[in-house]
Design a protein around this motif. Structure first.
Motif, PDB file in Angstrom:
ATOM      1  N   PRO A  46     -18.524 -76.633  22.078  1.00 29.57           N
ATOM      2  CA  PRO A  46     -17.129 -76.434  22.484  1.00 29.57           C
ATOM      3  C   PRO A  46     -16.138 -77.384  21.824  1.00 29.57           C
ATOM      4  CG  PRO A  46     -18.561 -76.243  24.387  1.00 29.57           C
ATOM      5  CD  PRO A  46     -19.422 -76.705  23.250  1.00 29.57           C
ATOM      6  N   ASP A  47     -16.513 -78.637  21.631  1.00 29.52           N
ATOM      7  CA  ASP A  47     -15.586 -79.595  21.031  1.00 29.52           C
ATOM      8  C   ASP A  47     -15.380 -79.358  19.536  1.00 29.52           C
ATOM      9  OD1 ASP A  47     -15.654 -80.643  23.537  1.00 29.52           O
ATOM     10  OD2 ASP A  47     -16.231 -82.665  22.938  1.00 29.52           O
ATOM     11  N   GLY A  48     -16.372 -78.771  18.874  1.00 28.40           N
ATOM     12  CA  GLY A  48     -16.289 -78.531  17.447  1.00 28.40           C
ATOM     13  C   GLY A  48     -16.652 -79.716  16.576  1.00 28.40           C
ATOM     14  N   ASP A  49     -16.984 -80.855  17.187  1.00 24.61           N
ATOM     15  CA  ASP A  49     -17.306 -82.054  16.402  1.00 24.61           C
ATOM     16  C   ASP A  49     -18.583 -81.884  15.594  1.00 24.61           C
ATOM     17  OD1 ASP A  49     -15.080 -83.446  17.292  1.00 24.61           O
ATOM     18  OD2 ASP A  49     -16.120 -84.276  19.029  1.00 24.61           O
ATOM     19  N   LEU A  50     -19.583 -81.228  16.195  1.00 22.38           N
ATOM     20  CA  LEU A  50     -20.851 -81.061  15.498  1.00 22.38           C
ATOM     21  C   LEU A  50     -20.676 -80.181  14.260  1.00 22.38           C
ATOM     22  CD1 LEU A  50     -23.265 -80.478  18.512  1.00 22.38           C
ATOM     23  CD2 LEU A  50     -22.971 -82.581  17.203  1.00 22.38           C
ATOM     24  N   VAL A  51     -20.005 -79.053  14.433  1.00 22.63           N
ATOM     25  CA  VAL A  51     -19.801 -78.146  13.310  1.00 22.63           C
ATOM     26  C   VAL A  51     -19.013 -78.840  12.199  1.00 22.63           C
ATOM     27  CG1 VAL A  51     -18.641 -76.039  12.561  1.00 22.63           C
ATOM     28  CG2 VAL A  51     -19.954 -76.030  14.673  1.00 22.63           C
ATOM     29  N   ARG A  52     -17.952 -79.526  12.572  1.00 26.18           N
ATOM     30  CA  ARG A  52     -17.124 -80.191  11.563  1.00 26.18           C
ATOM     31  C   ARG A  52     -17.926 -81.236  10.799  1.00 26.18           C
ATOM     32  NH1 ARG A  52     -13.925 -82.376  14.725  1.00 26.18           N
ATOM     33  NH2 ARG A  52     -14.707 -84.509  14.639  1.00 26.18           N
ATOM     34  N   THR A  53     -18.668 -82.065  11.503  1.00 28.86           N
ATOM     35  CA  THR A  53     -19.457 -83.122  10.862  1.00 28.86           C
ATOM     36  C   THR A  53     -20.531 -82.545   9.961  1.00 28.86           C
ATOM     37  OG1 THR A  53     -19.057 -84.623  12.716  1.00 28.86           O
ATOM     38  CG2 THR A  53     -20.940 -85.120  11.308  1.00 28.86           C
ATOM     39  N   LEU A  54     -21.217 -81.513  10.425  1.00 21.64           N
ATOM     40  CA  LEU A  54     -22.272 -80.897   9.624  1.00 21.64           C
ATOM     41  C   LEU A  54     -21.715 -80.226   8.373  1.00 21.64           C
ATOM     42  CD1 LEU A  54     -24.328 -79.383  12.567  1.00 21.64           C
ATOM     43  CD2 LEU A  54     -25.168 -81.138  10.989  1.00 21.64           C
ATOM     44  N   ARG A  55     -20.556 -79.588   8.509  1.00 22.06           N
ATOM     45  CA  ARG A  55     -19.945 -78.948   7.347  1.00 22.06           C
ATOM     46  C   ARG A  55     -19.518 -79.971   6.299  1.00 22.06           C
ATOM     47  NH1 ARG A  55     -15.930 -74.353  10.045  1.00 22.06           N
ATOM     48  NH2 ARG A  55     -17.545 -72.765  10.480  1.00 22.06           N
ATOM     49  N   VAL A  56     -18.889 -81.039   6.759  1.00 24.19           N
ATOM     50  CA  VAL A  56     -18.439 -82.084   5.831  1.00 24.19           C
ATOM     51  C   VAL A  56     -19.628 -82.675   5.081  1.00 24.19           C
ATOM     52  CG1 VAL A  56     -17.441 -84.401   5.699  1.00 24.19           C
ATOM     53  CG2 VAL A  56     -16.326 -82.639   7.073  1.00 24.19           C
ATOM     54  N   ALA A  57     -20.763 -82.801   5.784  1.00 25.74           N
ATOM     55  CA  ALA A  57     -21.965 -83.360   5.166  1.00 25.74           C
ATOM     56  C   ALA A  57     -22.712 -82.343   4.304  1.00 25.74           C
ATOM     57  CB  ALA A  57     -22.896 -83.908   6.241  1.00 25.74           C
ATOM     58  N   GLY A  58     -22.224 -81.126   4.260  1.00 25.95           N
ATOM     59  CA  GLY A  58     -22.869 -80.090   3.457  1.00 25.95           C
ATOM     60  C   GLY A  58     -24.201 -79.622   4.016  1.00 25.95           C
ATOM     61  N   LYS A  59     -24.360 -79.694   5.339  1.00 25.84           N
ATOM     62  CA  LYS A  59     -25.637 -79.354   5.947  1.00 25.84           C
ATOM     63  C   LYS A  59     -25.672 -77.971   6.595  1.00 25.84           C
ATOM     64  CE  LYS A  59     -26.985 -84.153   6.837  1.00 25.84           C
ATOM     65  NZ  LYS A  59     -27.373 -85.153   7.861  1.00 25.84           N
ATOM     66  N   THR A  60     -24.596 -77.216   6.460  1.00 21.88           N
ATOM     67  CA  THR A  60     -24.557 -75.901   7.092  1.00 21.88           C
ATOM     68  C   THR A  60     -24.481 -74.792   6.050  1.00 21.88           C
ATOM     69  OG1 THR A  60     -22.145 -75.889   7.273  1.00 21.88           O
ATOM     70  CG2 THR A  60     -23.385 -76.793   9.134  1.00 21.88           C
TER      71      THR A  60
END
Length: 270
Positions: A46-60
């Motif tokens: 819900p917060d979106g922090d996980l998705v944002r962090t993973l995307r920035v790290a190129g892990k998604t």
């Protein structure tokens, strides 16, 4: 008036005329998407922090054939497998809408991890609560289950999650939450009532997700990342390293690994 009108005409045992399968079918047609199963394990963020962090790290990797009109589905490695994750799914009605779509698309286990405010103190935030039941102070759950004070988690999932986390950091407890639709109407009276029930944290999705899971016969586990005292103390809303994503991903990895390992070891039904 014995009951509020909003509880009238909630025929929880009757099927819905508007089916999730119809929505997904038409979304695929309009978007020209192929039918494809999502990962068997999915995460709501819900917060979106996980998705944002993973995307920035190129892990998604984006799941291109996800037909939801409102969200995007990413895939990443967690618990030794590829899982799906949907960010910014805030509030009961939105969370259950996405949950319905995920389970209709091949999901077999859904874990929701949301930030939450502290009610009964279990230590200094941040820490995690494995939610074993949620006080139903929202509207969505009443479309899935008759009126009751709490919506209960699957005790087996809670037990597996707690067993996996009890010997691990970050710090984790098991307990109940209060699910509200109105975070800025958390009055002193409402907080006192929740506290009288032994509620540990306030969040916005768990009661509805648990009512849906029980009605649909699917596996849902809700976690609360207690990060704040609702702005009542200085330096509040601090989640930890990388906006709390390091601890959150470690907790999710441990729990998903344990639940999936137990499922794979269970004898097949004859």
């Amino acid at each position: 008036m014995n009951t509020p009108p909003i509880l009238d005409n909630k025929h929880t045992s009757s099927p819905s005329i508007f089916a999730v399968s119809a929505l997904l079918r038409e979304a695929r047609r309009q978007k020209k998407l192929e039918v494809a199963d999502v990962p068997s394990v999915c995460i709501l963020d819900p917060d979106g922090d996980l998705v944002r962090t993973l995307r920035v790290a190129g892990k998604t990797i984006r799941f291109e054939n996800w037909p939801c009109y409102h969200t995007e589905l990413d895939c990443f490695s967690l618990g030794g497998q590829q899982v799906g994750i949907v960010g910014r799914v805030v509030g009961s009605s939105f969370a259950v809408l996405v949950a319905e779509e995920l389970f209709a698309s091949g999901c077999r286990l859904l874990v929701s991890l949301t930030s939450a405010g502290q009610i009964v103190t279990s230590g200094r935030p941040p820490y995690f609560v494995i939610i074993d039941r949620a006080l139903r102070d929202e509207g969505t759950s009443y479309h899935y289950a008759p009126p009751a004070e709490f919506a209960n988690a699957d005790p087996r999932l809670v037990a597996m999650a707690w067993k996996s986390m009890s010997a691990h950091k970050p710090r984790c407890v098991v307990g109940s939450s209060w699910t509200t639709d109105a975070p800025f109407r958390e009055t002193a009276e409402a907080i006192d009532f929740a506290r009288s029930k032994g509620v540990l944290a306030v969040e916005m999705e768990a009661a509805a997700l648990y009512a849906f899971a029980s009605a649909a016969g699917v596996k849902v586990l809700c976690l609360a990342h207690v990060t704040n005292t609702m702005g009542q103390s200085g330096d509040d809303f601090e989640k930890g390293e990388a906006d709390g994503t390091s601890d959150a991903l470690a907790a999710l990895d441990t729990i998903v690994r344990a639940i999936c390992a137990e499922a794979s070891e269970r004898p097949a039904a004859k």
